[in-house]
Structures are given as C-alpha cells and as structure tokens.
Design a protein around this motif. Structure first.
Motif, mmCIF file in Angstrom:
data_model
loop_
_atom_site.group_PDB
_atom_site.id
_atom_site.type_symbol
_atom_site.label_atom_id
_atom_site.label_comp_id
_atom_site.label_asym_id
_atom_site.label_seq_id
_atom_site.Cartn_x
_atom_site.Cartn_y
_atom_site.Cartn_z
ATOM 1 N N GLU A 250 0.867 -1.255 0.059
ATOM 2 C CA GLU A 250 -0.054 -0.188 -0.035
ATOM 3 C C GLU A 250 0.846 1.288 -0.054
ATOM 4 O O GLU A 250 0.386 2.334 -0.415
ATOM 5 N N LYS A 251 1.919 1.249 0.811
ATOM 6 C CA LYS A 251 2.944 2.319 0.751
ATOM 7 C C LYS A 251 3.863 2.330 -0.266
ATOM 8 O O LYS A 251 4.681 3.471 -0.601
ATOM 9 N N GLY A 252 4.086 1.240 -1.263
ATOM 10 C CA GLY A 252 4.851 1.239 -2.257
ATOM 11 C C GLY A 252 6.274 0.934 -1.717
ATOM 12 O O GLY A 252 7.168 1.433 -2.644
ATOM 13 N N ILE A 253 6.387 0.249 -0.796
ATOM 14 C CA ILE A 253 7.882 -0.069 -0.371
ATOM 15 C C ILE A 253 8.009 -1.646 -0.381
ATOM 16 O O ILE A 253 7.043 -2.230 -0.226
ATOM 17 N N GLY A 254 9.396 -2.210 -0.389
ATOM 18 C CA GLY A 254 9.410 -3.704 -0.654
ATOM 19 C C GLY A 254 9.309 -4.090 0.876
ATOM 20 O O GLY A 254 9.913 -3.608 1.846
ATOM 21 N N LEU A 255 9.138 -5.473 1.012
ATOM 22 C CA LEU A 255 9.485 -6.294 2.246
ATOM 23 C C LEU A 255 9.791 -7.590 1.984
ATOM 24 O O LEU A 255 9.285 -8.205 0.777
ATOM 25 N N SER A 256 11.159 -8.089 2.424
ATOM 26 C CA SER A 256 11.661 -9.321 2.272
ATOM 27 C C SER A 256 12.150 -9.788 3.503
ATOM 28 O O SER A 256 12.476 -9.139 4.533
ATOM 29 N N TYR A 257 12.561 -11.201 3.433
ATOM 30 C CA TYR A 257 13.247 -11.705 4.512
ATOM 31 C C TYR A 257 14.258 -12.735 4.183
ATOM 32 O O TYR A 257 13.966 -13.397 3.116
ATOM 33 N N THR A 258 15.247 -12.615 5.213
ATOM 34 C CA THR A 258 16.307 -13.615 4.727
ATOM 35 C C THR A 258 16.441 -14.531 6.081
ATOM 36 O O THR A 258 16.791 -13.854 7.408
ATOM 37 N N ILE A 259 16.768 -15.743 6.090
ATOM 38 C CA ILE A 259 17.063 -16.637 7.359
ATOM 39 C C ILE A 259 18.350 -17.333 7.178
ATOM 40 O O ILE A 259 18.415 -18.077 5.940
#
Length: 537
Positions: A250-259
């Motif tokens: 909705e805010k136009g930003i990326g979201l990711s995760y690394t384990i």
C-alpha cells in the motif's frame, strides 16, 4: 535516655561511697537499702546494671539475685556483687553460680569498679541502639507491607478496570470488524470498498491499541506467561511477512526476509511472543518508511550446548532516529520524536512491550540508526535446538462436515449476527441461546457437537452453564461429551484459566477472524495429536 544503675546496700555510707566513684558517668543512680526494695524497684524501672551487696538483713544478696533470675524482666539483668566477704573463693563461686556477672571485694578499688561498669554500660547502650534499629526496621517493614498491599490492590483494581474496559470495547468492536469483513466479501463499487477498508482498518488499529495496553499491563503486573514448544522459525517469519506485505505494498515499499541457512529448522521457545516482537518491529519500520524497503534478517551468532543464539534484524530505509530520540525509544508511552505521536499515531507501547518480552526471554534488544538514514532494530534470543521434526500442517482446505450441530450461546444480538454469518460463510449453521440457562436446556434436550459459549450472559453465565453441562456428563455416562469453545470479549490470562477450569476445551477472544473461528472448529474434529515431551534431545 540516660542509663540507670541500681545500687543495693543496707548502709547509706556505702551507697554514698559507690555514688562518688561513679559520679563522672552520665548515668542516673537509684538507691535501695534492702533486697526487698531492690526487687520492687527492678520490676518498676529499667536498669542497665545492678551493684549488689551480699551481706544484708532479712534477704541477703544471693537470695535477692535468685529472686531476680526467676522473673522474666530481670532474668538477664547484669548484676555485680560488691562485698567484704571474700576470704574464700567459695563466696565468689557462689555469686557467679547464682547469676552474677562479676564479684568485686571491699574495699572497692575505684578504677576496677569504673572499668567494669563502663563495659556493661557500653553493652547496654549497644543493646539499646540495636533495639532502636530493630524497632525502626519493624516499622519500616510494616510500612513496606502496607505500601505493598496498597500497590497490589492498585494493580488488582487497574487490572480489573482494564479487563472490564477491554471487554466492553471488544464487544462492539467485534461487531464493527466482523460486519466490515463480511461486507467486504460482497459486491461493492470502488468507493464503497474504500469506505469498508477504512472501517475495517480503523477497527483493527483500535484493537491493536487495546492489545498493547493490555500486554503492557500484564508485563507490569508480572502476569505474562511463556510457552516452551517446538516450532519452525521460518513459519513465524513467513507469517509476519504475509501479514505485513499488503501494508508495505500500500505504501509502495518492498518487504523481504532472509534466514541464515545454518539456523536449525525446529527450535524450542514461544513462537507467539517472537511473532509479537517481530510484528511490532516490522509494523514500525513500515510506518516510518516512505520509500525504499524493509528487510527481516535472521543470523546465527553461535551455538553453545545445543542452544542457538540468534540475531533478529529489521532494517528499513525510513526517517531514522536522532540520538536524543534513541534515549526515549524503549520507554513506555514515548515515541522517538515528539511530533511522531501526532503524525504517525500509536500508543508508544509497542517497543516497551517488545523490550520487556525480549528481556523475559533472556535476550537483549537495541537499535542502530541515524536521523534521515534509516534504522536497524535488532534483538538477540537464546533458543534451544530440537532434534525432532514437526509433522506437516494438516490440510486446511478439507471441507468441514456439513451436519455439525452447533449451538451459539450469546446474549449480544450484533455478535450473534456476526458469528452466525461467519459460520454461514464456512457452510455451517448454528442455533442460538440467549443465555447460559437456555444453552444448557437446549443441549440437554438434543445434544450438540459444538457449543460456542460466551462468558458473560444474564441469568446463567457461560462458566456456570459449562459446569452444569460437565456435571450432567459425569452423572450420565451415556450422555455424549460435547466440545465447548469460549467465545468471549474477555482476553486476560485469568479469564482463559477460568474457562478451562470450568470445563471448556478452547478459548477464542473477540474480535476474532473467520480464519481463527475455522481453525478452532477444525480442532474439534481433527485427530488429537500426542503431546511431545519437553526434553527430546
């Protein structure tokens, strides 16, 4: 208070002589001309020491001391014999055996008497000082006890107030969120869909604030409880990612995760609390990031004696935090900058709660940030490695049997409507009971497979109704046992304990989602899995 010394002698000139020797002492001297008079004075007044003559008419010194030792008040009163009878050691031995602390022969050598009196005066003064300190400590302890009782009562009243307020707010909030979710599933034009999204989002934000306040209250009063169960860390991170990715989009930003690949797939710990901490940090990161991205990074710092030390990082490209803001960051009801409360909203409790939860799990938490350059929130936790594997999650796509007989015991008409519509969306039907008595009577007439039981209802509440049903099952072994789920706006841990103690099988707090309701109903019919022992290694 000036120490008193009792001098006992039948001759006045001897009394005057002893008084002259002791005139330099800061004491009050009291005379007694006989043993009987000495006994009377010793019962009325407090003395530091008694100087007692042996040879006296009517009652000699030995007899006087024996009488003193028989009385509680004078049992341990120091007594020095002063006597001209000292030709034989037998008299001195008898004096000591009678209970005297010393025996001084006449004529008295002043320096010897003064030296011995000084010793016993010092002991008396030290004892008096110790008694005063003990008295002060007792008074302080009493004051602390009173303060503790007041604090506990204040905490109890506050917890009761918060619990009641939570219940009263959650009840209508269940209607607001529940209806908005149901309406969102219907055909709406763009403007209507936008309005329903606002209603739903506002309701969820309000629920988040209520949960924050309750969580902080639980931590403050020491009522937070932790689980120690096997869980997959990847599932926790994936859950946070799935829940927050829409907000990021909705805010136009990326979201990711690394384990880190070296982190064991199955660990021991409390996945719910780890999820709560990560949700707080990721939610804040997205809130304060206007462009760029948010990353969740998990790194293995080390492995000692089968325990992973894991670093959780939430990195954003947001507004950053000033040095002054970082000092206030993890304090309750504070946000990093004075303007953020108005600009971004929130209770200012999320980070304070996260810090307390991390600390209670033997970890630590902090932030690396510079104003205008983004932030890196991190926390470290020790988590025990599990050698066992977790079974695959049951297939949730399988349909529930349509012939399930469900009874909803709920007095609030709006909540009746919301739950009934949620069940309808799941392809299920329910009957309604407006109070616990109706629920009991309906179930007795024609038993139900599942009862969704509200806690607070008129006439007979949910707890009483559940106890009545369980009693019926005990008395009639052929009466089928039913699965009872507490559906309640009460969300405190004590409420859950009361429900389980009353005989309920599960606990679902309002407002609940359709997904949560479905999960709870599935538990009624899925095979019961054996609980694994805590020590599997």
């Amino acid at each position: 208070m000036t120490p008193k010394i009792l001098i006992v002698d039948d001759l006045v000139e001897n009394l005057i002589s002893l008084e002259a020797i002791l005139e330099d002492f800061d004491i009050e001297i009291v005379r007694a001309l006989s043993g009987i008079e000495a006994l009377k004075l010793s019962m009325k007044e407090e003395f530091a020491l008694v100087i007692l003559d042996v040879q006296m008419p009517e009652m000699n010194g030995y007899e006087t001391l024996e009488m003193m030792r028989q009385r509680k008040k004078t049992r341990y009163l120091p007594v020095i014999f002063v006597s001209a009878i000292h030709q034989s050691d037998l008299h001195i031995i008898k004096g000591i055996e009678t209970g005297a602390v010393d025996f001084i022969p006449k004529p008295v050598i002043p320096d010897i008497l003064r030296g011995k009196v000084r010793i016993f005066l010092d002991l008396y003064l030290q004892k008096a000082k110790l008694n005063r300190l003990l008295g002060d400590m007792e008074e302080a302890n009493q004051n602390l006890k009173i303060a503790k009782n007041k604090a506990e009562e204040a905490t109890r009243v506050k917890s009761m107030f918060l619990a009641n307020m939570s219940h009263e707010i959650r009840t209508p909030l269940n209607g607001v969120i529940g209806i908005s979710k149901l309406v969102q599933k219907t055909e709406l034009d763009t403007e209507q869909q936008e309005l329903m999204n606002i209603i739903s989002s506002s309701g969820e934000n309000l629920l988040m604030i209520i949960n924050d306040i309750l969580d902080f209250s639980k931590i403050e009063s020491g009522q937070v409880q932790f689980e120690t169960i096997r869980f997959k860390l990847k599932d926790v991170v994936e859950n946070v990612y799935q829940l927050m990715k829409f907000k990021a989009e909705e805010k136009g930003i990326g979201l990711s995760y690394t384990i880190d690949k070296d982190i064991s797939p199955v660990l021991w710990g409390d996945p719910l609390r780890i999820n709560q901490i990560l949700m707080n940090l990721v939610n804040n990161a997205i809130k304060f990031t206007h462009e760029g991205k948010v990353e969740i990074v998990l790194e293995l710092l080390g492995d000692i004696n089968g325990i992973h030390r894991i670093l959780f990082k939430v990195i954003d490209t947001g507004i950053g935090i000033s040095e002054d803001g970082k000092q206030r960051l993890f304090k309750e009801f504070h946000q990093s900058e004075s303007s953020t409360s108005r600009k971004y909203g929130g209770t200012g409790l999320g980070l304070a709660i996260s810090k307390n939860l991390v600390s209670l799990m033997q970890g630590d938490i902090s932030v690396n940030s510079r104003l205008g350059e983004g932030s890196e929130f991190w926390f470290r936790l020790p988590l025990k490695i599990s050698s066992a594997t977790l079974e695959q999650t049951p297939d949730t796509s399988a349909e529930l049997p349509k012939d399930i007989r469900i009874l909803l015991a709920e007095d609030n008409l709006i909540n009746q409507k919301v739950t009934k519509l949620n069940l309808k969306n799941l392809g299920l039907h329910c009957d309604i009971a407006n109070n616990g008595q109706q629920a009991y009577e309906k179930h007795i007439r024609e038993p139900y497979d599942l009862i969704l039981m509200d806690m607070q209802m008129p006439e007979v509440d949910g707890l009483q109704a559940c106890e009545m049903i369980r009693q019926k099952e005990k008395e009639h072994v052929d009466f089928p046992a039913t699965y009872i789920i507490a559906l309640t706006a009460s969300s405190m841990i004590e409420d859950k304990k009361r429900c389980i103690a009353a005989g309920m099988n599960d606990f679902l707090s309002k407002p609940f989602s359709e997904k949560e309701l479905l999960s709870a109903i599935r538990d009624v019919f899925k095979p019961k899995m054996q609980m694994c022992p805590l020590n599997d290694e």
